[in-house]
Design an enzyme around this catalytic site. Structure first.
Site, PDB file in Angstrom:
ATOM      1  N   LYS A  56     -15.373   4.472 -22.164  1.00 12.36           N
ATOM      2  CA  LYS A  56     -14.795   5.247 -23.269  1.00 12.36           C
ATOM      3  C   LYS A  56     -15.535   6.574 -23.469  1.00 12.36           C
ATOM      4  O   LYS A  56     -14.915   7.623 -23.614  1.00 12.36           O
ATOM      5  CB  LYS A  56     -14.829   4.423 -24.572  1.00 12.36           C
ATOM      6  CG  LYS A  56     -14.043   3.107 -24.478  1.00 12.36           C
ATOM      7  CD  LYS A  56     -13.967   2.388 -25.809  1.00 12.36           C
ATOM      8  CE  LYS A  56     -15.278   1.776 -26.271  1.00 12.36           C
ATOM      9  NZ  LYS A  56     -15.682   0.552 -25.553  1.00 12.36           N
ATOM     10  N   ARG A  90     -12.210  -1.581 -33.960  1.00 11.47           N
ATOM     11  CA  ARG A  90     -12.576  -2.741 -33.151  1.00 11.47           C
ATOM     12  C   ARG A  90     -12.048  -4.032 -33.757  1.00 11.47           C
ATOM     13  O   ARG A  90     -12.290  -5.114 -33.188  1.00 11.47           O
ATOM     14  CB  ARG A  90     -14.094  -2.839 -33.044  1.00 11.47           C
ATOM     15  CG  ARG A  90     -14.691  -2.143 -31.823  1.00 11.47           C
ATOM     16  CD  ARG A  90     -16.200  -2.266 -31.906  1.00 11.47           C
ATOM     17  NE  ARG A  90     -16.859  -2.267 -30.627  1.00 11.47           N
ATOM     18  CZ  ARG A  90     -17.351  -1.179 -30.026  1.00 11.47           C
ATOM     19  NH1 ARG A  90     -17.215   0.006 -30.559  1.00 11.47           N
ATOM     20  NH2 ARG A  90     -17.980  -1.281 -28.873  1.00 11.47           N
ATOM     21  N   ARG A 146     -26.537   0.786 -16.773  1.00 10.01           N
ATOM     22  CA  ARG A 146     -26.780   1.743 -17.855  1.00 10.01           C
ATOM     23  C   ARG A 146     -28.063   1.380 -18.607  1.00 10.01           C
ATOM     24  O   ARG A 146     -28.842   2.251 -18.980  1.00 10.01           O
ATOM     25  CB  ARG A 146     -25.575   1.762 -18.811  1.00 10.01           C
ATOM     26  CG  ARG A 146     -25.719   2.789 -19.936  1.00 10.01           C
ATOM     27  CD  ARG A 146     -24.431   2.930 -20.739  1.00 10.01           C
ATOM     28  NE  ARG A 146     -24.093   1.691 -21.426  1.00 10.01           N
ATOM     29  CZ  ARG A 146     -22.972   1.510 -22.119  1.00 10.01           C
ATOM     30  NH1 ARG A 146     -22.061   2.467 -22.189  1.00 10.01           N
ATOM     31  NH2 ARG A 146     -22.741   0.369 -22.726  1.00 10.01           N
ATOM     32  N   ARG A 182     -30.913   1.767 -22.986  1.00 15.25           N
ATOM     33  CA  ARG A 182     -30.144   1.386 -24.177  1.00 15.25           C
ATOM     34  C   ARG A 182     -30.379  -0.097 -24.498  1.00 15.25           C
ATOM     35  O   ARG A 182     -30.162  -0.964 -23.658  1.00 15.25           O
ATOM     36  CB  ARG A 182     -28.655   1.682 -23.949  1.00 15.25           C
ATOM     37  CG  ARG A 182     -27.883   1.658 -25.241  1.00 15.25           C
ATOM     38  CD  ARG A 182     -26.468   2.125 -25.032  1.00 15.25           C
ATOM     39  NE  ARG A 182     -25.556   1.159 -25.612  1.00 15.25           N
ATOM     40  CZ  ARG A 182     -24.266   1.351 -25.739  1.00 15.25           C
ATOM     41  NH1 ARG A 182     -23.706   2.474 -25.320  1.00 15.25           N
ATOM     42  NH2 ARG A 182     -23.515   0.423 -26.269  1.00 15.25           N
ATOM     43  N   ARG A 234     -21.577  -9.402 -26.632  1.00 19.04           N
ATOM     44  CA  ARG A 234     -20.633  -8.311 -26.912  1.00 19.04           C
ATOM     45  C   ARG A 234     -19.268  -8.610 -26.291  1.00 19.04           C
ATOM     46  O   ARG A 234     -18.225  -8.306 -26.885  1.00 19.04           O
ATOM     47  CB  ARG A 234     -21.182  -6.989 -26.373  1.00 19.04           C
ATOM     48  CG  ARG A 234     -22.297  -6.423 -27.252  1.00 19.04           C
ATOM     49  CD  ARG A 234     -23.213  -5.497 -26.486  1.00 19.04           C
ATOM     50  NE  ARG A 234     -22.609  -4.243 -26.105  1.00 19.04           N
ATOM     51  CZ  ARG A 234     -23.122  -3.449 -25.154  1.00 19.04           C
ATOM     52  NH1 ARG A 234     -24.205  -3.798 -24.494  1.00 19.04           N
ATOM     53  NH2 ARG A 234     -22.531  -2.318 -24.872  1.00 19.04           N
TER      54      ARG A 234
END
Ligand code: ATP
Ligand code: MG
Length: 197
Positions: free
Chosen positions: A14, A90, A129, A135, A146
């Site tokens: 996204k 969401r 990532r 992160r 998640r």
């Protein structure tokens, strides 16, 4: 005005595609994940609350998230050609709140770009990532949660938007440029607009 939701599982791209949409159409970008990470970095009360959910892979409660989104929208709405909503809504209540907020501003949602990526690839991308950016929620345990939360709370929105005739399905696998070409093509077909800023 062109208001778009970028929709997809965690790791679906996204943020990456938002950057390209901003370049092409001159839109504003609101990424709720980025807004929350900024609060966490600043160590604000809101940041502490946000961190307690994000680190477990859970969603921030709807009412709090809706208030945060409204504040971000109010900052830019007077002077914008349109907004890309990245990571919001969401949940169904968030989607309903967005519709109400836009209607109050005399605007509406032009469409929902749904980036579809197989689960194995999502996990691989987020692990990568996590290694590259550090992160904190990109670790396997949080990623798995998640994804569970995504299936339970966010995926039903796809059917909500299909029902409203707003969902544009995009294959989120392949090169960034090829994916963007598909997105731009679908947006321009739907809105009848050309690609200029
Ligand atoms: P992507 O990789 O596609 O950018 P992502 O799910 O990895 O997506 P963010 O959108 O940055 O990452 O969101 C990070 C976290 O912030 C979420 O896991 C969630 O805890 C919280 N969050 C972000 N947006 C919302 C929202 N609309 N409602 C509730 N919580 C949210
Ligand atoms: Mg993101």
């Amino acid at each position: 005005m062109l208001n778009l939701v970028l929709f997809g599982a965690p790791g679906s791209g996204k943020g990456t595609q938002s950057e390209k949409l901003i370049d092409r159409y001159g839109l504003h970008h609101i990424s709720t994940g980025e807004v929350l990470r900024k609060h966490i970095k600043e160590g604000s009360e809101l940041g502490k609350t946000a961190d307690s959910f994000i680190s477990k892979g859970q969603l921030i409660p709807d009412q709090l998230m809706i208030d945060i989104l409204r504040a971000e929208l109010e900052k830019i709405i007077a002077d914008t050609k349109g907004v890309i909503f990245d990571g919001f809504p969401r949940t169904i209540p968030q989607a309903e709140a967005l519709e109400t907020m836009l209607a109050e501003l005399g605007a509406e949602l032009g469409g929902v770009v749904g980036l579809e990526v197989p689960e194995e690839e999502l996990v691989e991308r987020m692990i990568q990532r996590g290694k590259q950016t550090g992160r904190a929620d990109d670790n396997l345990e949080t990623i798995n949660n998640r994804l569970k939360v995504y299936h339970a709370q966010t995926e039903p929105l796809k059917h909500h938007y299909i029902g409203k005739g707003k969902y544009m399905q995009v294959n989120g696998q392949g090169s960034i440029d090829d994916i963007f070409a598909d997105i731009a093509n679908q947006i321009e077909t739907r809105t009848g607009m050309a690609g200029a800023k």
